[in-house]
Design a protein around this motif. Structure first.
Motif, mmCIF file in Angstrom:
data_model
loop_
_atom_site.group_PDB
_atom_site.id
_atom_site.type_symbol
_atom_site.label_atom_id
_atom_site.label_comp_id
_atom_site.label_asym_id
_atom_site.label_seq_id
_atom_site.Cartn_x
_atom_site.Cartn_y
_atom_site.Cartn_z
ATOM 1 N N LEU A 1 0.868 -1.448 -0.046
ATOM 2 C CA LEU A 1 0.023 0.051 -0.048
ATOM 3 C C LEU A 1 1.122 1.426 0.232
ATOM 4 O O LEU A 1 1.920 1.555 1.283
ATOM 5 C CB LEU A 1 -1.073 0.114 1.228
ATOM 6 N N PRO A 2 1.006 1.972 -1.380
ATOM 7 C CA PRO A 2 1.410 3.306 -0.955
ATOM 8 C C PRO A 2 1.388 4.224 0.273
ATOM 9 O O PRO A 2 -0.057 4.521 0.272
ATOM 10 C CB PRO A 2 1.548 3.984 -2.090
ATOM 11 N N ILE A 3 2.046 4.983 0.714
ATOM 12 C CA ILE A 3 1.370 6.229 1.342
ATOM 13 C C ILE A 3 2.124 7.277 0.936
ATOM 14 O O ILE A 3 2.784 7.486 0.687
ATOM 15 C CB ILE A 3 2.114 6.545 2.816
ATOM 16 N N LEU A 4 0.402 8.438 1.064
ATOM 17 C CA LEU A 4 0.506 9.491 0.101
ATOM 18 C C LEU A 4 0.748 10.333 0.939
ATOM 19 O O LEU A 4 0.211 10.531 2.501
ATOM 20 C CB LEU A 4 -0.882 9.489 -0.514
ATOM 21 N N ASN A 5 1.591 11.820 0.793
ATOM 22 C CA ASN A 5 1.281 13.101 1.284
ATOM 23 C C ASN A 5 0.054 13.360 0.456
ATOM 24 O O ASN A 5 -0.899 12.644 -0.079
ATOM 25 C CB ASN A 5 2.630 13.801 1.184
ATOM 26 N N GLY A 6 -0.212 14.737 1.676
ATOM 27 C CA GLY A 6 -0.866 15.690 1.315
ATOM 28 C C GLY A 6 -1.215 16.124 0.184
ATOM 29 O O GLY A 6 -1.721 17.044 -0.879
ATOM 30 N N ASP A 7 -0.396 16.369 -1.177
ATOM 31 C CA ASP A 7 -0.149 16.439 -3.017
ATOM 32 C C ASP A 7 -0.580 14.958 -3.722
ATOM 33 O O ASP A 7 -0.144 15.142 -4.389
ATOM 34 C CB ASP A 7 1.102 17.092 -2.994
ATOM 35 N N PHE A 8 -0.409 14.084 -3.152
ATOM 36 C CA PHE A 8 -0.706 13.069 -4.033
ATOM 37 C C PHE A 8 0.760 12.296 -4.173
ATOM 38 O O PHE A 8 -0.258 11.236 -4.660
ATOM 39 C CB PHE A 8 -2.148 12.482 -4.633
ATOM 40 N N LYS A 9 1.061 12.425 -3.721
ATOM 41 C CA LYS A 9 3.020 12.001 -3.783
ATOM 42 C C LYS A 9 2.934 10.702 -2.923
ATOM 43 O O LYS A 9 2.981 10.688 -1.579
ATOM 44 C CB LYS A 9 3.410 13.106 -3.881
ATOM 45 N N VAL A 10 4.093 9.471 -3.400
ATOM 46 C CA VAL A 10 3.991 8.510 -3.017
ATOM 47 C C VAL A 10 5.268 8.903 -2.056
ATOM 48 O O VAL A 10 6.408 8.773 -2.835
ATOM 49 C CB VAL A 10 4.473 7.299 -4.060
ATOM 50 N N ILE A 11 4.862 8.645 -1.097
ATOM 51 C CA ILE A 11 6.354 8.948 0.240
ATOM 52 C C ILE A 11 6.902 7.937 0.431
ATOM 53 O O ILE A 11 7.831 7.513 1.170
ATOM 54 C CB ILE A 11 5.741 9.937 0.867
ATOM 55 N N ASP A 12 6.123 6.464 0.863
ATOM 56 C CA ASP A 12 6.578 5.524 0.954
ATOM 57 C C ASP A 12 6.164 3.775 0.883
ATOM 58 O O ASP A 12 4.837 4.399 0.037
ATOM 59 C CB ASP A 12 6.399 5.404 2.843
#
Lengths: 419, 419
Positions: free
Chosen positions: A402-413
């Motif tokens: 499962l990707p973790i997204l930041n508030g900009d919907f960018k995959v950060i982990d």
């Protein structure tokens, strides 16, 4: 035990383009963004901000009652999330099976409450191997003399002693001792095998009940039995452990257990697991009740927030009023409510929009969902829809990554699961 | 593309003791036997003899109609089982998503019918990468001009041409063209983008319907449209492809399509997937209907046999008439009937026995099942129960590894899934 796998292979659904296995840190460098269509949908994603909010919320709630948290890890089976929970102050992790315990241990968890009976030769072998580590603090539950005999036979041969909690249950419920006679028989079995079975306290799962008065009655009973064990000096652990609470009634458990008076030291462990991602089904309902009735929850500005979405494409608009979505029973839980549209995004536009409230999932098949819409709604083949889910446990187990997204919907982990 | 992983890690549920990753061949050397409690329960197992029986049964059925088989691989997502199906004469493998296609290709499958719309940039990229291999024979389905435009825009830029089948659907059903006007619009879209979209035939999924007359009407319609495309010279493939059949009505599809007369060569592809393991739910019901009505099925001695069991322990007998089983919604499908007890085994005895017919699963939770028994039944904590399942698709996707057992319950191979 072998070192743990840290790389993500290229076959998991819901990821972007990789042509060889990468670790999560390397993937975070690829600058995948959900809104740029860098991920293959359907994908299940977690939102970093909401996870952090929920971790903090539960930490403050548990601390306000002076208790400790062992979140049920079976919900996610994601060691990276276990570590976030431990970093946020959790006392340990709760799990349901020997295999789950093995996974958590291999990823560094050293205190585990297995809120389940340990049954069967190979399952006992898994736990026995881990108990060779003196740093490993492990508890499981018992509710029958026969199980205690089986455990004692197995662990005594290895010169090991197993920590157990007695599970109390209710007529018509799941496992757990039902009456005083059965309790006496369990206590006698433990006493006769003390060389290999160490009684450490009492456990209940109130979630088998649906109404508050019955739950409070069970909680009072658990307090009474804990007092009895303490009075009779039966617990080999000091403080005595007393554990309860699934994700729906943890507030009531906190209220009752914190108000109880004990003559000896008692350590209270709560075990909700679904708070981390929350949902818009049964747990949102519970949270509404908690917000309305619990004084600690009322002191906090906001309640738990949904932190898990399944994103999928509109793949067909075959007739008026119907969209076919590329998300099925293989992708999201369907047993306590269908997924609920949360966001609508058209690739090429700037940001997701809230969907009309009349968009409703009416049916799910293995790989598809039927979304009821209205003629004239601005929805096209190729549009993306994010769905809130009902029941995180049966959503997590459909995803290996499962990707973790930041508030900009960018995959950060990337979070890996081990089911 | 990276070479495929062939080793089984040590974290999967349902296996025996391994302390480092092994490949399936190495595991088969370990002499694990289910009845010796060498596996951690719950475990989902396949039976070699029943798999072979079912493979042979379907091969003979399809051959009798002069058709070809592209079994739906989404059921198992197990490349080793795909290979068994191909070895038993399958023309290709059917799949539902781009990620599933990627998995099958990486494991050697070179002819794939994706019986689904291909939507979204990253999903198209997955297929485009595979199409670089001239040996790869791939088809997907279309039902809207918009999707055709999106596909053509993507694939034309890469100088690739995508093979498509037109999906025909029914009002109130899933995807698929509903009427002549929509069919014309799809045909016009394909014609205008012939440089990148190659029409190859017609596809239906009759399983969205529940009654035989409606299904026969849809099949007649598919035959009519196939004739029309042939007459108008629209198919770029010769023979034209005509495909239908899920796992419940493949007999009716075989009857109708084989009886149809075409003026050009038409290749008929059937796509049942669940025949491989069969079940005791909806597909057993279908098989009863088929055995009663289909002349080819009647010529064969035996029908399909259940080839998949989930084995679990009795972990608690908390009150009269109730056993708690260590098998939950995480382990077996529950959406079209609960698992059904098939065998009862007490470790230390010689062989499993048939369970009483009155043993019934009445409820499932994430990790547990409630088994209704009668007071006085000879069932103990630590006993093992094998369950037949209803709906193989939603059982396979709960397991990353499934042991294959021989008739002595010895593990002779391991099947890996890629969901």
């Amino acid at each position: 035990m072998q070192s743990i796998p840290t790389s993500v292979d290229l076959f998991n659904k819901g990821l972007g383009a990789i042509d060889h296995a990468l670790n999560a840190g390397e993937i975070a460098q690829l600058d995948w963004n959900l809104l740029h269509e860098d991920l293959s949908l359907p994908t299940a994603v977690l939102y970093q901000d909401q996870l952090q909010h929920n971790l903090d919320w539960m930490r403050r709630f548990i601390a306000a009652y002076g208790m400790q948290l062992a979140p049920h890890g079976k919900t996610t089976m994601a060691p990276k999330l276990f570590q976030m929970q431990l970093d946020a102050g959790a006392w340990g992790i709760t799990l349901a099976t020997a295999q789950q315990v093995k996974v958590a241990y291999a990823h560094g968890v050293r205190r585990i409450l297995m809120a389940n009976q340990l049954v069967g030769k190979q399952n006992m072998a898994i736990i026995a191997e881990l108990l060779a580590d003196p740093e490993f603090d492990f508890y499981c539950i018992v509710d029958s003399a026969r199980n205690i005999e089986q455990l004692a036979d197995y662990f005594s041969k290895l010169g090991l002693r197993l920590n157990v909690l007695i599970e109390l249950g209710v007529e018509g419920g799941r496992s757990g001792v039902r009456n005083d006679g059965d309790l006496d028989s369990v206590l006698a079995a433990i006493e006769s095998r003390q060389e290999s079975i160490a009684l450490c306290g009492v456990e209940i799962y109130e979630g088998v009940l649906n109404d508050e008065p019955s739950i409070r009655t069970l909680l009072h009973h658990a307090v009474e039995v804990t007092r009895k064990l303490a009075r009779e000096g039966r617990s080999l652990r000091n403080p005595v452990l007393l554990s309860g609470a699934g994700s729906a009634w943890y507030d009531v458990v906190a209220e009752e257990f914190s108000a109880a008076h004990f003559e000896v030291a008692v350590q209270i462990i709560l075990r909700p697991g679904c708070y981390l991602t929350h949902d818009v089904g049964a747990y949102r309902q519970s949270q509404s009740r908690i917000a309305a009735s619990n004084p600690i929850a009322q002191q906090m500005n906001e309640g738990l927030k949904p932190a898990l979405h399944v994103w999928a494409y509109v793949q067909s608009l075959p007739e008026a009023g119907r969209a076919i979505i590329g998300m099925g029973k293989r992708d999201a839980a369907f047993d306590s409510g269908f997924p609920v549209p949360a966001l609508h995004f058209r690739p090429g536009t700037s940001a997701p929009q809230p969907p009309p409230e009349h968009w409703i999932v009416t049916k799910m098949m293995d790989q598809h969902a039927y979304l009821e819409i209205r003629p004239g709604d601005d929805l096209r083949v190729g549009d993306m829809v994010a769905f809130d889910i009902c029941h995180p446990c049966l959503t997590f187990d459909k995803w290996r990554t499962l990707p973790i997204l930041n508030g900009d919907f960018k995959v950060i982990d990337i979070v890996q699961t081990f089911f």
